[in-house]
Write an enzyme that holds these catalytic residues in place. Structure first.
Site, short mmCIF file in Angstrom:
data_model
loop_
_atom_site.label_atom_id
_atom_site.label_comp_id
_atom_site.label_asym_id
_atom_site.label_seq_id
_atom_site.Cartn_x
_atom_site.Cartn_y
_atom_site.Cartn_z
N SER A 1 -26.09 -9.34 -13.60
CA SER A 1 -25.87 -10.08 -12.48
C SER A 1 -25.57 -8.91 -11.60
O SER A 1 -24.84 -7.78 -11.42
CB SER A 1 -24.70 -10.92 -12.83
N TYR B 1 -16.23 -13.77 -15.55
CA TYR B 1 -17.70 -13.14 -14.98
C TYR B 1 -17.69 -11.99 -14.06
O TYR B 1 -18.69 -11.54 -14.24
CB TYR B 1 -18.67 -14.22 -14.24
#
Length: 229
Positions: free
Chosen positions: A149, A163
């Site tokens: 990401s 995350y």
């Protein structure tokens, strides 16, 4: 470029395994690889979702599905062995399984939530890599694509510490594969998309509106990126 990407049969004989393949980036990647001639095995936790996605996959080419929780090392090992027994080899692994939680920041994240994020986003990815590398090493050929990401390079409060940390780790683990396994004909790539309109957005504290999602990257954009790699 798009004409080249759409060419059929360029991946004939290849077997691709895609985790998190029931929806979003994983499914879109699977559809593109199936169109190109690969046999695609998608895995995910929801049998209902997989059943519907398998139909899309078969409409595009050759495919099947396996219910699997990547956080369970035993399930990963059994799934890999089942694919190898049925097809003899796994040429492409795409680790697209990933989670986040609405309560994701230091002020409200629980230890259980942290452990779940790490178990899926990092440990699950490692389990799958560990399962396919021996066969790739033996054949001197293989490709691993790990979906990281933008948060894997630039941390933000929007994505939260779990995350951020795991997606940074995805990049590091991918580079470790390249450094150690390049001599065996194996290559690995991390893909670091920004905002993508996929079901994981529903896990945000405030999910984006349809208008905002329409301006984001779409899962199909990442499907073409996977095929390019």
């Amino acid at each position: 470029a798009r004409t080249c990407l759409a060419m059929p049969n360029t991946l004939n004989g290849k077997v691709a395994w895609i985790t998190g393949g029931g929806s979003g980036i994983g499914l879109s990647g699977g559809i593109e690889l199936a169109k190109a001639g690969a046999h695609v095995v998608i895995s995910g936790r929801s049998r209902e979702t997989l059943s519907a996605s398998e139909k899309q996959l078969k409409a595009a080419g050759s495919g099947e599905s396996i219910a699997l929780d990547v956080a369970d090392q035993g399930e990963v090992s059994r799934a890999a062995q089942a694919i190898l027994k049925r097809h003899g080899h796994i040429d492409i692994l795409i680790n697209s399984a990933g989670i986040n939680s609405p309560k994701r920041n230091f002020r409200n994240v629980s230890l259980d939530t942290w452990n779940q994020i790490v178990a899926v986003n990092l440990s699950g990815m490692f389990y799958c890599c560990h399962a396919v590398l021996p066969g790739m090493r033996e054949r001197k050929d293989g490709l691993i694509i790990n979906i990281s990401s933008w948060a894997g390079r630039y941390a933000s409060t929007l994505t939260g510490p779990g995350y951020n940390a795991t997606k940074h780790a995805v990049v590091a683990l991918t580079e470790s594969i390249n450094m150690e396994e390049c001599a065996n004909g194996i290559r690995a790539t991390s893909i670091l998309p920004g905002e993508v309109a996929t079901p994981i957005l529903e896990k945000r504290p405030v999910p984006p509106t349809p208008e905002v999602r329409a301006r984001m990257l779409q899962a199909e954009d990442l499907g073409r990126t996977i095929l390019f790699v």
